[in-house]
Design an enzyme around this catalytic site. Structure first.
Site, PDB file in Angstrom:
ATOM      1  N   TYR A  64      -0.070  22.802 -11.697  1.00  0.00           N
ATOM      2  CA  TYR A  64       0.785  21.742 -12.233  1.00  0.00           C
ATOM      3  C   TYR A  64       1.091  20.703 -11.140  1.00  0.00           C
ATOM      4  O   TYR A  64       0.964  19.498 -11.354  1.00  0.00           O
ATOM      5  CB  TYR A  64       2.070  22.402 -12.740  1.00  0.00           C
ATOM      6  CG  TYR A  64       3.132  21.472 -13.257  1.00  0.00           C
ATOM      7  CD1 TYR A  64       2.946  20.738 -14.415  1.00  0.00           C
ATOM      8  CD2 TYR A  64       4.370  21.370 -12.601  1.00  0.00           C
ATOM      9  CE1 TYR A  64       3.947  19.918 -14.910  1.00  0.00           C
ATOM     10  CE2 TYR A  64       5.376  20.562 -13.089  1.00  0.00           C
ATOM     11  CZ  TYR A  64       5.161  19.833 -14.245  1.00  0.00           C
ATOM     12  OH  TYR A  64       6.164  19.023 -14.731  1.00  0.00           O
ATOM     13  N   LYS A  82       0.062  16.787 -10.941  1.00  0.00           N
ATOM     14  CA  LYS A  82       1.060  15.706 -10.847  1.00  0.00           C
ATOM     15  C   LYS A  82       0.772  14.802  -9.638  1.00  0.00           C
ATOM     16  O   LYS A  82       0.901  13.581  -9.724  1.00  0.00           O
ATOM     17  CB  LYS A  82       2.483  16.284 -10.760  1.00  0.00           C
ATOM     18  CG  LYS A  82       2.982  16.893 -12.060  1.00  0.00           C
ATOM     19  CD  LYS A  82       3.107  15.852 -13.158  1.00  0.00           C
ATOM     20  CE  LYS A  82       3.606  16.400 -14.470  1.00  0.00           C
ATOM     21  NZ  LYS A  82       3.535  15.439 -15.580  1.00  0.00           N
ATOM     22  N   GLN A 127      11.034  18.592 -24.671  1.00  0.00           N
ATOM     23  CA  GLN A 127      12.391  18.531 -24.107  1.00  0.00           C
ATOM     24  C   GLN A 127      12.821  17.098 -23.792  1.00  0.00           C
ATOM     25  O   GLN A 127      13.903  16.673 -24.169  1.00  0.00           O
ATOM     26  CB  GLN A 127      12.464  19.395 -22.831  1.00  0.00           C
ATOM     27  CG  GLN A 127      13.897  19.635 -22.358  1.00  0.00           C
ATOM     28  CD  GLN A 127      13.993  20.157 -20.926  1.00  0.00           C
ATOM     29  OE1 GLN A 127      12.998  20.137 -20.172  1.00  0.00           O
ATOM     30  NE2 GLN A 127      15.153  20.608 -20.523  1.00  0.00           N
TER      31      GLN A 127
HETATM   32  C1  AKB Z   1       8.776  22.921 -14.263  1.00  0.00           C
HETATM   33  O1  AKB Z   1       9.598  23.780 -13.899  1.00  0.00           O
HETATM   34  O2  AKB Z   1       7.560  23.122 -14.323  1.00  0.00           O
HETATM   35  C2  AKB Z   1       9.288  21.552 -14.614  1.00  0.00           C
HETATM   36  C3  AKB Z   1       9.262  20.627 -13.434  1.00  0.00           C
HETATM   37  C4  AKB Z   1      10.200  20.830 -12.315  1.00  0.00           C
HETATM   38  O3  AKB Z   1       8.503  19.709 -13.422  1.00  0.00           O
HETATM   39  N1  AKB Z   1      10.605  21.635 -15.142  1.00  0.00           N
END
Ligand code: AKB
Length: 322
Positions: A143, A147, A12
């Site tokens: 996630y 990060k 994206q």
């Molecule tokens: C997600 O929804 O995982 C991503 C983000 C906010 O990093 N778009």
């Protein structure tokens, strides 16, 4: 002479930033790579190669052979998908970043690296509104944890080895060129596609779940601005908060009805509702605004106008085989 490597150029953000950077640095100086094939404009408009960032040996060969001076690393498993395969997602998100940081440490010619962080670094204990740059961060998703750890590693490599890494905590990104995949904020793109295709959308979040969002041109501008700022002006080498408009599904649906009065939406919240509830509703980006003159240009109304027009055109063109 700059030679720029984009990892994740079929994704994206990667697909749009490749085209922008080719305008600035020249087509032949922006090397687009991904593990999958990229859209035609990326493949045909300049160098494109299949490259797996997890393969550190091929990565370093590629960097040396093409005299790479800057790397943008966009390959990642997003929040929703990462919850389905936590260990694999952790491995991909962390090992890929470590490979990039190591290569930037070893190859002297690489003088700048961009790596995306996310609002997912925040958690339930973070203030819900105007989440500050420096605050409590207890992410509850794989996630988000990757990060936050990534941000710390970026700063570590800057302090210990002088690697000039720059990063942004992206909000949910809205774009019509390449669809996102596996994120919690994907609804804000899907809703426009389904509005054009079927005048109907089933949302995986509740109607009033407000999240920070940004239109892709603003995100691209913020990213390139940050990469162009003189190193001495940067206040940090972890990741900057940036903010666009915050919105919930009900508001976007209402805005879509300005163009498609019969648009219908229903809500079937799934596991991503729980993720969204741990993220803040809005972001304080005052520190990022002191770097340069960046501020977002697109509000919900402009985003809706452009998204519906462009998606309609895209769908018509593909129906006509263009
Ligand atoms: C997600 O929804 O995982 C991503 C983000 C906010 O990093 N778009």
């Amino acid at each position: 002479m700059e030679n720029i490597l984009i990892i994740g150029a079929a994704g994206q953000i990667g697909s749009e930033i490749t085209l922008e950077l080719r305008k600035i640095y020249g087509d032949s100086h922006v090397f687009a790579t991904d593990i999958k094939n990229a859209p035609a404009d990326i493949r045909d408009g300049g160098p494109f190669q299949l490259l797996d960032v997890m393969d550190d040996k091929r990565l370093i060969h590629f960097v040396i052979r093409h005299k790479i001076t800057q790397i943008y690393h966009f390959a990642a498993v997003l929040s929703g998908n990462a919850e389905k395969l936590p260990v694999q997602a952790w491995k991909i998100n962390m090992d890929s970043l470590m490979n990039i940081l190591e290569v930037a440490k070893l190859v002297e010619e690489i003088h700048k690296v961009f790596w995306p962080s996310s609002i997912a670094v925040f958690g339930e204990s973070t203030p819900k509104t105007f989440a500050p740059q420096v605050t409590v961060m207890e992410p509850s998703t794989v996630y988000g944890i990757s990060k936050l750890a990534g941000e710390r590693w970026c700063e570590y490599y800057f302090k210990k080895f002088g690697v000039d890494v720059r990063s942004i905590r992206y909000p949910g990104l809205i774009s019509y060129k390449t669809e996102p995949g596996g994120g919690t904020t994907d609804w804000a793109v899907e809703i426009y596609y389904d509005a054009v295709r079927k005048e109907n959308y089933t949302c995986f979040l509740k109607e009033d779940t407000t999240l920070p969002m940004m239109f892709m041109p603003d995100a691209i501008k913020a990213t390139i601005n940050l990469m162009e700022v003189e190193r001495s002006r940067l206040k940090l080498h972890s990741a900057y908060n940036i903010a666009g408009p915050s919105m919930c599904p009900k508001e976007v649906a209402k805005d879509i009805r300005r163009h498609i009065p019969n648009f219908k939406i229903q809500y079937e919240p799934d596991f991503r509702q729980e993720i969204a509830e741990t993220w803040p509703e809005s972001i304080d980006d005052s520190l990022a605004r002191t770097n340069d003159d960046w501020k977002p240009e697109y509000d919900l109304t402009r985003i809706t106008d452009i998204m519906l027009k462009e998606i309609r055109e895209k769908i018509n063109n593909s129906a006509q085989g263009k």
